[in-house]
Design an enzyme around this catalytic site. Structure first.
Site, PDB file in Angstrom:
ATOM      1  CG  HIS A 255      -0.229   0.290   2.500  1.00  0.00           C
ATOM      2  ND1 HIS A 255       0.487  -0.665   3.161  1.00  0.00           N
ATOM      3  CD2 HIS A 255      -0.105   1.412   3.226  1.00  0.00           C
ATOM      4  CE1 HIS A 255       1.007  -0.140   4.255  1.00  0.00           C
ATOM      5  NE2 HIS A 255       0.674   1.113   4.319  1.00  0.00           N
TER       6      HIS A 255
HETATM    7  C1  UD1 Z   1      -2.050   5.318   6.125  1.00  0.00           C
HETATM    8  C2  UD1 Z   1      -0.736   5.751   6.756  1.00  0.00           C
HETATM    9  C3  UD1 Z   1       0.297   4.655   6.581  1.00  0.00           C
HETATM   10  C4  UD1 Z   1      -0.217   3.321   7.102  1.00  0.00           C
HETATM   11  C5  UD1 Z   1      -1.526   3.025   6.383  1.00  0.00           C
HETATM   12  C6  UD1 Z   1      -2.125   1.707   6.815  1.00  0.00           C
HETATM   13  C7  UD1 Z   1      -0.260   8.148   6.665  1.00  0.00           C
HETATM   14  C8  UD1 Z   1       0.602   9.167   6.047  1.00  0.00           C
HETATM   15  N1  UD1 Z   1      -0.207   6.937   6.127  1.00  0.00           N
HETATM   16  O1  UD1 Z   1      -1.829   5.183   4.729  1.00  0.00           O
HETATM   17  O2  UD1 Z   1       1.449   5.004   7.319  1.00  0.00           O
HETATM   18  O3  UD1 Z   1       0.728   2.322   6.837  1.00  0.00           O
HETATM   19  O4  UD1 Z   1      -2.442   4.070   6.671  1.00  0.00           O
HETATM   20  O5  UD1 Z   1      -3.271   1.434   6.074  1.00  0.00           O
HETATM   21  O6  UD1 Z   1      -0.939   8.439   7.615  1.00  0.00           O
HETATM   22  N2  UD1 Z   1      -9.152   4.706   1.883  1.00  0.00           N
HETATM   23  C9  UD1 Z   1     -10.367   4.064   1.824  1.00  0.00           C
HETATM   24  N3  UD1 Z   1     -10.966   3.731   2.993  1.00  0.00           N
HETATM   25  C10 UD1 Z   1     -10.440   3.995   4.203  1.00  0.00           C
HETATM   26  C11 UD1 Z   1      -9.199   4.642   4.260  1.00  0.00           C
HETATM   27  C12 UD1 Z   1      -8.573   5.000   3.091  1.00  0.00           C
HETATM   28  O7  UD1 Z   1     -10.893   3.822   0.723  1.00  0.00           O
HETATM   29  O8  UD1 Z   1     -11.047   3.638   5.234  1.00  0.00           O
HETATM   30  C13 UD1 Z   1      -8.469   5.055   0.617  1.00  0.00           C
HETATM   31  C14 UD1 Z   1      -8.755   6.455   0.166  1.00  0.00           C
HETATM   32  O9  UD1 Z   1      -8.785   6.469  -1.216  1.00  0.00           O
HETATM   33  C15 UD1 Z   1      -7.549   7.225   0.609  1.00  0.00           C
HETATM   34  C16 UD1 Z   1      -6.444   6.175   0.475  1.00  0.00           C
HETATM   35  O10 UD1 Z   1      -7.075   4.944   0.823  1.00  0.00           O
HETATM   36  O11 UD1 Z   1      -7.333   8.357  -0.162  1.00  0.00           O
HETATM   37  C17 UD1 Z   1      -5.273   6.422   1.354  1.00  0.00           C
HETATM   38  O12 UD1 Z   1      -5.674   6.592   2.719  1.00  0.00           O
HETATM   39  P1  UD1 Z   1      -4.764   7.456   3.716  1.00  0.00           P
HETATM   40  O13 UD1 Z   1      -5.377   7.473   5.058  1.00  0.00           O
HETATM   41  O14 UD1 Z   1      -4.470   8.781   3.076  1.00  0.00           O
HETATM   42  O15 UD1 Z   1      -3.384   6.696   3.737  1.00  0.00           O
HETATM   43  P2  UD1 Z   1      -3.020   5.147   3.713  1.00  0.00           P
HETATM   44  O16 UD1 Z   1      -2.454   4.824   2.387  1.00  0.00           O
HETATM   45  O17 UD1 Z   1      -4.137   4.305   4.222  1.00  0.00           O
END
Ligand code: UD1
Length: 352
Positions: free
Chosen positions: A201
């Site tokens: 991820h």
């Molecule tokens: C975040 C953390 C990362 C951790 C990861 C675990 C930061 C900078 N990154 O990354 O360190 O390893 O979580 O998962 O804080 N999304 C969904 N549903 C959700 C959450 C996210 O669809 O419940 C999708 C959205 O499109 C979002 C993308 O995932 O834009 C990324 O989510 P985000 O919280 O920005 O970062 P992660 O990649 O999950």
């Protein structure tokens, strides 16, 4: 004593659970749990609360997704009034996600004490958003709970006073130790006898179409010898679709609940990942781990554990999988203080 915990993303939940639980037995401690809502899908959040026995959050800031600046700023503006209203004696933040740094910054400006659980980890790679979050959070924190000796050394090198640093061990392993017996009783429904468990991820691996294509290609090659089981993060699924890539014969699943994923890890032939926490969990379980990154903030998993950094070199990945299949996987040992009692040590330091 009023302790407020801030969590927001999936890897925070298994870290807060043991601390909440250990502090529960101190009657003079009043606890408040704030969920920022950084992760909001039921399979990224609610199911972890249920399985880890975490009470429903007292406050949910419901920030959702956004750019780093948007998400961090939204957490800060929504958390500030809560911090002012609840007047905690100490705010505990966990790991290295955007929720961690945002809450630490709010508290530092309000003069509220901050404790950082999982302090001192460094990848020395500032292109990783988490590295920025770690550096800033540790500079702001008043109390720093480290999982391992390298954490203490990194903090001292950055000028943080030794009196603020407490080596308590690995809280994530506390949750693993507690739930492993349940995980091992999970059914093997429909799973191959031997398989490679994959998670990916990191933006550096999944946000660039050429890089993601080449990683998927390597996994398809692995899949010829060893079935690949791939619970995919929502970000990764979105990118595969957006870039029109083909995961072919790989078994791509939705993100799994904690216990289910732990069961899969404990029975895997090898784990291929770019996660931080999974490098640690595989070391505890003694399962070979191939990390698709050039560096790690958890070097102890390489020096003592079963972790091998394969970077993005497809030949190295294939060679390491062949070693595993030939019965020559790297052997590891258990790092000190990975004993299921880190949460209790934090509670004892905080509240006697
Ligand atoms: C975040 C953390 C990362 C951790 C990861 C675990 C930061 C900078 N990154 O990354 O360190 O390893 O979580 O998962 O804080 N999304 C969904 N549903 C959700 C959450 C996210 O669809 O419940 C999708 C959205 O499109 C979002 C993308 O995932 O834009 C990324 O989510 P985000 O919280 O920005 O970062 P992660 O990649 O999950």
């Amino acid at each position: 004593m009023n302790v407020l915990h801030v969590v927001g993303a999936r890897p925070n939940f298994m870290k807060v659970a043991p601390v909440l639980n250990a502090l529960k037995s101190r009657p003079h401690v009043v606890q408040t749990l704030v969920h920022t809502g950084q992760h909001y899908d039921a399979n990224m959040s609610d199911v972890f609360f249920e399985q880890l026995g975490i009470p429903a959050p007292d406050v949910n800031l419901a920030v959702g997704s956004g750019t780093h600046a948007q998400q961090t700023a939204d957490i800060m503006t929504r958390f500030e009034p809560i911090a002012l209203e609840r007047k905690p004696d100490l705010v505990l933040v966990y790991g290295d996600v955007n929720s961690t740094v945002a809450a630490a910054l709010v508290c530092a400006k309000l003069g509220i004490r901050v404790g950082h659980v999982e302090a001192g980890l460094r990848s020395f790679d500032r292109t990783m958003p988490e590295e920025i979050n770690r550096l800033v959070t540790d500079q702001l924190a008043d109390v720093l709970y480290t999982p391992s000796e390298d954490g203490d050394r990194n903090l001292q090198r950055e000028g943080i006073a030794s009196e603020k640093i407490f080596r308590v061990g690995n809280v994530m392993i506390d949750s693993l130790v507690k739930l492993l017996p349940l995980a091992q009783r999970q059914s093997r429904n429909g799973l191959p006898g031997r398989y490679a468990l994959v998670t990916l991820h990191r933006p550096a691996n999944v946000d660039d179409s050429a890089i993601l294509r080449s990683i998927l290609q390597s996994l398809l090659e692995v899949n010829r010898d060893l079935s690949v089981v791939f619970p995919a993060h929502p970000r990764t699924r979105q990118r595969i679709a957006e870039f029109g890539l083909n995961a072919g014969q790989l078994r791509v699943l939705d993100p799994l609940p904690y216990v289910d994923f732990l069961g899969l890890q404990s029975r895997a032939t090898v784990v291929i990942t770019d996660s931080g926490g999974i490098q640690e969990e595989t070391t505890y379980l003694g399962i070979p781990c191939l990390t698709v990154r050039e560096n790690t903030e958890r070097p102890i998993t390489v020096s003592l554990g079963t972790n091998v950094l394969v970077g993005r070199d497809p030949d190295k990945l294939r060679a390491e999988v062949s070693l595993v299949l030939a019965g020559n996987a790297k052997k590891g040992s258990l790092p000190p203080l990975w004993d299921g009692r880190a949460g209790e040590r934090i509670a004892a330091l905080l509240a006697g």
